[in-house]
Design an enzyme around this catalytic site. Structure first.
Site, PDB file in Angstrom:
ATOM      1  N   ALA A  32     -11.076  66.169  54.134  1.00  0.00           N
ATOM      2  CA  ALA A  32     -10.107  67.257  54.280  1.00  0.00           C
ATOM      3  C   ALA A  32      -9.893  67.574  55.750  1.00  0.00           C
ATOM      4  O   ALA A  32     -10.797  67.398  56.573  1.00  0.00           O
ATOM      5  CB  ALA A  32     -10.610  68.505  53.572  1.00  0.00           C
ATOM      6  N   ASP A  33      -8.687  68.020  56.037  1.00  0.00           N
ATOM      7  CA  ASP A  33      -8.377  68.499  57.387  1.00  0.00           C
ATOM      8  C   ASP A  33      -8.344  70.010  57.455  1.00  0.00           C
ATOM      9  O   ASP A  33      -8.521  70.608  58.512  1.00  0.00           O
ATOM     10  CB  ASP A  33      -7.046  67.918  57.866  1.00  0.00           C
ATOM     11  CG  ASP A  33      -7.242  66.454  58.180  1.00  0.00           C
ATOM     12  OD1 ASP A  33      -7.158  65.634  57.256  1.00  0.00           O
ATOM     13  OD2 ASP A  33      -7.541  66.151  59.347  1.00  0.00           O
TER      14      ASP A  33
END
Ligand code: MRU
Length: 354
Positions: free
Chosen positions: A244-245
């Site tokens: 995830a960012d």
């Protein structure tokens, strides 16, 4: 020994140039925050945790060289440089999270009259340096929590995992997040097979993840992004695990473009879909994924491969680098260093650790 994307010792920072992989392994020196910003922007280093670590270590090497007239001058410089580093890539929150933490840390220390600028500089350098070890430690916990959860839910003794983009040693200080989960399964002899997508347009999957999987001698198979649906229909995939960012308060998750469609296909085929990330990727200031700014990148990433034009000249391109997977599609859970949370329970579950 896993691949090392970041080589650091006090006063010296080098990063493995990820634009040249897998053909060429070449380390490039980073001597200033300007170098750090450029390397992040050009994606010579990428992956949310690695961006924050390289950004902060680029400031560490600059602080090692630079002299200041006063604590106030040093504080202003650190704040300006950290905020500048945040602007290199907007979607991944880890650099913004680090900037906020270290700006506040600097402010607190600067308020102590007894502290000289040399003392403050040294304390900051030590804090930046500690990010390397902390990240590996965090990733190992993520790997274990995620690996155990997947095995517990699987009907087979060994599992088959599909992953997307690159979340391994190259995207972190080492071990990896989603790839850390896969690494853990491999270490425990619980991994039957791992599939990785190419991850167009930038090919983080075929260039970087495939490189890491081959290096680690895992039973690994590459697929094109468009093959995910047939893969989940025909092969016995135990779970999809991605990185995830930015994960926001309701569990909506921004990650490499293509993640959203994988989550839709996984739900259709009843394959548990997991997001693996450290808490530094959690952004509790945003309620839903609608508020996340999605980075758009140059058309040449789509129209050319190694500088050779592969798309029809004159075609228009749209190149969003990330998409947002709604929390409702994250059916396996969000794997953090504090355990695996259903997306709706993440905020409540992690609040005490923030
Ligand atoms: O554009 P990139 O290569 O920086 O995108 C990377 C991803 O989307 C990763 O999944 C994410 O940053 C997590 S890396 C541990």
């Amino acid at each position: 020994m896993t691949l090392q994307a970041i080589r650091y010792e006090r006063g010296s920072l080098e990063i493995l140039d990820q634009l040249l992989l897998p053909d060429t392994s070449q380390y490039i020196p980073i001597v200033s925050t300007e170098d750090g910003w450029q390397a992040i922007k050009k994606m010579q280093v990428r992956g949310a945790p690695a961006i924050a670590i390289v950004g902060c270590l680029s400031l560490a090497v600059e602080l090692e060289e630079k002299k200041f007239d006063s604590v106030r001058d040093l504080q202003a410089f650190v704040e300006e440089r950290l905020n500048y580093l945040v602007t290199a890539r907007p979607t991944a929150v880890n650099m913004a999270d680090a900037a906020a933490r270290f700006i506040s840390f600097t402010k607190t220390l600067a308020a102590q009259d007894s502290l000289s600028q040399q003392d403050l500089s040294l304390k900051l350098i030590e804090e930046f340096e500690s990010m390397l070890e902390k990240d590996i430690c965090t990733n190992k916990k993520i790997g274990q929590y995620g690996g155990e959860d997947i095995v517990a839910r699987s009907t087979t003794s060994k599992v088959c995992i599909l992953t997307h983009c690159n979340t391994g040693s190259l995207a972190t200080a080492g071990y990896g997040t989603a790839l850390g989960v896969i690494r853990y399964l491999h270490e425990k002899s619980k991994l039957d097979q791992v599939f990785c997508t190419e991850t167009r347009p930038y090919n983080q999957g075929s260039r970087l993840t495939a490189y890491e999987l081959v290096y680690e001698k895992m039973n690994a198979t590459l697929i094109c992004d468009s093959m995910a649906a047939i893969l989940m229909k025909q092969k016995n995939i135990s779970a999809v695990v991605v990185g995830a960012d930015r994960v926001v308060a309701n569990g909506d998750t921004a990650n490499k473009v293509g993640t959203y469609q994988l989550a839709i296909v996984a739900k259709h085929h009843k394959v548990p879909f997991y997001v693996a990330c450290p808490l530094t990727t959690y952004d509790g200031t945003k309620e839903t994924g609608e508020e996340i700014v999605i980075e758009e990148r140059p058309a040449t990433e789509m129209t050319t491969v190694k500088g050779v034009q592969v798309a029809a000249e004159g075609i228009q391109c749209w190149n969003p680098a990330f998409d947002v997977t709604p929390a409702s599609l994250i059916t396996g859970g969000i794997i953090t260093e504090y355990g695996v949370f259903p997306p709706g329970k993440l905020r409540q579950g992690v609040e005490q650790y923030l």
